[in-house]
Design a protein around this motif. Structure first.
Motif, PDB file in Angstrom:
ATOM      1  N   ALA A   1      -7.786  14.823   4.008  1.00 29.89           N
ATOM      2  CA  ALA A   1      -8.728  13.755   4.087  1.00 29.89           C
ATOM      3  C   ALA A   1      -9.457  13.587   2.782  1.00 29.89           C
ATOM      4  O   ALA A   1      -9.808  12.604   2.353  1.00 29.89           O
ATOM      5  CB  ALA A   1      -9.615  14.146   5.197  1.00 29.89           C
ATOM      6  N   LYS A   2      -9.732  14.440   2.038  1.00 24.77           N
ATOM      7  CA  LYS A   2     -10.204  14.819   0.982  1.00 24.77           C
ATOM      8  C   LYS A   2      -9.511  13.799  -0.207  1.00 24.77           C
ATOM      9  O   LYS A   2     -10.060  13.227  -1.038  1.00 24.77           O
ATOM     10  CB  LYS A   2     -10.567  16.060   0.280  1.00 24.77           C
ATOM     11  CG  LYS A   2     -11.430  16.111  -1.143  1.00 24.77           C
ATOM     12  CD  LYS A   2     -11.657  17.728  -1.508  1.00 24.77           C
ATOM     13  CE  LYS A   2     -12.356  17.542  -2.751  1.00 24.77           C
ATOM     14  NZ  LYS A   2     -12.670  19.006  -3.258  1.00 24.77           N
ATOM     15  N   SER A   3      -8.413  13.891  -0.316  1.00 20.67           N
ATOM     16  CA  SER A   3      -7.315  13.033  -1.043  1.00 20.67           C
ATOM     17  C   SER A   3      -7.510  11.507  -0.812  1.00 20.67           C
ATOM     18  O   SER A   3      -7.073  10.567  -1.597  1.00 20.67           O
ATOM     19  CB  SER A   3      -6.073  13.432  -0.892  1.00 20.67           C
ATOM     20  OG  SER A   3      -5.332  12.834   0.362  1.00 20.67           O
ATOM     21  N   GLN A   4      -7.846  10.996   0.437  1.00 24.02           N
ATOM     22  CA  GLN A   4      -8.079   9.589   0.772  1.00 24.02           C
ATOM     23  C   GLN A   4      -6.525   9.075   1.220  1.00 24.02           C
ATOM     24  O   GLN A   4      -6.517   7.884   1.576  1.00 24.02           O
ATOM     25  CB  GLN A   4      -8.805   8.575  -0.060  1.00 24.02           C
ATOM     26  CG  GLN A   4     -10.189   9.043  -0.695  1.00 24.02           C
ATOM     27  CD  GLN A   4     -11.299   8.816   0.628  1.00 24.02           C
ATOM     28  OE1 GLN A   4     -11.154   7.683   1.000  1.00 24.02           O
ATOM     29  NE2 GLN A   4     -11.753   9.876   1.034  1.00 24.02           N
TER      30      GLN A   4
ATOM     31  N   THR B   1     -16.138   1.698   5.940  1.00 24.30           N
ATOM     32  CA  THR B   1     -15.465   1.930   4.583  1.00 24.30           C
ATOM     33  C   THR B   1     -14.290   0.979   4.589  1.00 24.30           C
ATOM     34  O   THR B   1     -13.589   0.780   5.228  1.00 24.30           O
ATOM     35  CB  THR B   1     -14.976   3.515   4.716  1.00 24.30           C
ATOM     36  OG1 THR B   1     -16.034   4.423   4.857  1.00 24.30           O
ATOM     37  CG2 THR B   1     -14.256   3.749   3.337  1.00 24.30           C
TER      38      THR B   1
ATOM     39  N   ARG C   1     -11.050  -0.508   3.772  1.00 25.06           N
ATOM     40  CA  ARG C   1      -9.522  -0.354   3.782  1.00 25.06           C
ATOM     41  C   ARG C   1      -8.819  -0.198   2.537  1.00 25.06           C
ATOM     42  O   ARG C   1      -9.135  -1.146   1.491  1.00 25.06           O
ATOM     43  CB  ARG C   1      -8.908  -1.273   4.551  1.00 25.06           C
ATOM     44  CG  ARG C   1      -9.361  -1.334   6.209  1.00 25.06           C
ATOM     45  CD  ARG C   1      -8.676  -0.279   7.029  1.00 25.06           C
ATOM     46  NE  ARG C   1      -9.293  -0.412   8.207  1.00 25.06           N
ATOM     47  CZ  ARG C   1      -9.905   0.529   8.952  1.00 25.06           C
ATOM     48  NH1 ARG C   1      -9.805   1.975   8.209  1.00 25.06           N
ATOM     49  NH2 ARG C   1     -10.637   0.725   9.949  1.00 25.06           N
ATOM     50  N   THR C   2      -8.110   0.895   2.187  1.00 23.29           N
ATOM     51  CA  THR C   2      -7.236   0.890   0.950  1.00 23.29           C
ATOM     52  C   THR C   2      -5.710   0.722   1.376  1.00 23.29           C
ATOM     53  O   THR C   2      -5.182   1.702   1.931  1.00 23.29           O
ATOM     54  CB  THR C   2      -7.431   2.039   0.014  1.00 23.29           C
ATOM     55  OG1 THR C   2      -8.897   2.273  -0.123  1.00 23.29           O
ATOM     56  CG2 THR C   2      -6.563   2.061  -0.987  1.00 23.29           C
TER      57      THR C   2
ATOM     58  N   CYS D   1      -5.282   5.831  10.776  1.00 26.52           N
ATOM     59  CA  CYS D   1      -6.573   5.357  10.066  1.00 26.52           C
ATOM     60  C   CYS D   1      -6.390   4.181  10.272  1.00 26.52           C
ATOM     61  O   CYS D   1      -6.013   3.241   9.411  1.00 26.52           O
ATOM     62  CB  CYS D   1      -6.533   5.957   8.665  1.00 26.52           C
ATOM     63  SG  CYS D   1      -7.989   5.432   7.633  1.00 26.52           S
TER      64      CYS D   1
ATOM     65  N   HIS E   1      -5.084   9.970   3.834  1.00 25.38           N
ATOM     66  CA  HIS E   1      -5.379   9.789   5.355  1.00 25.38           C
ATOM     67  C   HIS E   1      -6.543  10.311   5.469  1.00 25.38           C
ATOM     68  O   HIS E   1      -6.960  11.557   5.459  1.00 25.38           O
ATOM     69  CB  HIS E   1      -4.365  10.360   6.214  1.00 25.38           C
ATOM     70  CG  HIS E   1      -4.606  10.181   7.470  1.00 25.38           C
ATOM     71  ND1 HIS E   1      -3.997   8.947   8.091  1.00 25.38           N
ATOM     72  CD2 HIS E   1      -4.781  10.858   8.634  1.00 25.38           C
ATOM     73  CE1 HIS E   1      -4.313   8.985   9.567  1.00 25.38           C
ATOM     74  NE2 HIS E   1      -4.853  10.197   9.852  1.00 25.38           N
ATOM     75  N   ARG E   2      -7.661   9.480   5.534  1.00 27.59           N
ATOM     76  CA  ARG E   2      -9.178   9.862   5.647  1.00 27.59           C
ATOM     77  C   ARG E   2      -9.523  10.448   6.992  1.00 27.59           C
ATOM     78  O   ARG E   2     -10.425  11.313   6.703  1.00 27.59           O
ATOM     79  CB  ARG E   2      -9.806   8.383   5.403  1.00 27.59           C
ATOM     80  CG  ARG E   2      -9.717   7.817   3.973  1.00 27.59           C
ATOM     81  CD  ARG E   2     -10.735   6.942   3.759  1.00 27.59           C
ATOM     82  NE  ARG E   2     -10.108   5.665   4.413  1.00 27.59           N
ATOM     83  CZ  ARG E   2     -10.976   4.883   5.375  1.00 27.59           C
ATOM     84  NH1 ARG E   2     -12.071   5.657   5.711  1.00 27.59           N
ATOM     85  NH2 ARG E   2     -10.545   3.789   5.732  1.00 27.59           N
TER      86      ARG E   2
END
Length: 288
Positions: A26-29, A3, A5-6, A39, A31-32
């Motif tokens: 995690a759903k919010s992204q 995936t 990185r952001t 992460c 902190h995945r």
């Protein structure tokens, strides 16, 4: 395929956003991972969770002394094995080198003075200012990271249209180059020549070199801003020294810690005395 990185803030989740649990986080992204405090991987680390998982963590609010991952018993929170410089730990080092901002999330189990009463809270962007290894409270070698708070970037930059067609991004300076009378004296005494390779960089405005503190300033190292704690280095060897890729042994030999090869003798000027205890501290701080 991994995936992408952001780095930086996640749209829609400004500083202060709260989450009831790790699933929601995690759903919010923001902190995945559903588990794990970092992460990241060898390409960089985008976020960490500070939630009392490691006894060696220290949280000062705008500054965090963060313990890396690995070797921890999640049930007892005791360190039971040495940590290694890989996975998320390696990612935090890469974020330091590249200047990637790291999202910091605090959990209810962290320091009471800086943590939410329940769940998790996004507390903004930090930069990785330093990293080192040491023997932790439970007798095993751990990796530690000093993170310093950045201003929030969860807003559009001003005058976007006036910026022209080229895309622009915020940059984060990850390594401070100090210019103090003591640092400048170290450069002059060595004729602006790198004490590792002897290179003297000439620019239109004169010679250029960098002053590297052997034992880092500030907590937890508390190195002094004195000539005896400074090396005059070229930019390349400054980066290698700061990251522990090179160290100076007890005989004054500069060694490559990756290959183990001898690079040469540290160049010394009679007027620039080095405190060798600082070089010993530097070696220990970057011991694998």
């Amino acid at each position: 395929m991994p995936t992408p990185r952001t780095y930086g803030e996640i749209p829609g989740y400004p500083v202060g956003s709260t989450f009831q649990n790790r699933t929601e986080l995690a759903k919010s992204q923001v902190h995945r991972p559903l588990q794990g405090g970092i992460c990241g991987g060898q390409d960089g680390a985008e976020s960490i969770v500070v939630s009392g998982g490691y006894i060696d963590d220290e949280d000062f609010g705008d500054e965090i002394l963060y313990t890396g991952q690995g070797g921890n018993d999640p049930n007892t929170k005791r360190q039971v094995a040495h940590q290694q410089l890989k996975f998320g730990n390696l990612g935090l080092v890469r974020s330091q080198l590249e200047g990637y901002p790291v999202r910091v999330i605090r959990g209810a189990q962290g320091d009471r003075a800086h943590s939410p009463a329940e769940g998790f809270r996004y507390d903004g962007l930090y930069r990785v200012a330093d990293h080192w290894s040491q023997v932790g409270v439970h007798g095993f070698r751990i990796w530690r990271f000093r993170l310093v708070e950045l201003e929030s970037t969860d807003r559009p930059p001003p005058d976007v249209e006036a910026a022209g067609p080229a895309g622009r991004e915020r940059a984060v300076i990850q390594r401070l180059i100090r210019s103090t009378p003591v640092a400048n004296a170290a450069k002059r005494l060595n004729d602006y020549r790198c004490q590792v390779c002897g290179l003297r960089l000439e620019t239109p405005t004169g010679p250029y070199a960098e002053a590297a503190h052997i034992r880092a300033l500030g907590r937890p190292h508390d190195g002094p801003d004195r000539l005896s704690n400074i090396l005059c280095l070229c930019p390349n060897h400054h980066v290698l020294f700061d990251t522990g890729a090179i160290v100076v042994d007890e005989d004054g030999i500069v060694r490559d810690t990756i290959s183990g090869q001898e690079i040469g003798k540290l160049r010394m000027d009679l007027g620039h005395a080095i405190d060798w205890t600082h070089l010993t501290y530097h070696r220990q701080a970057h011991k694998q």
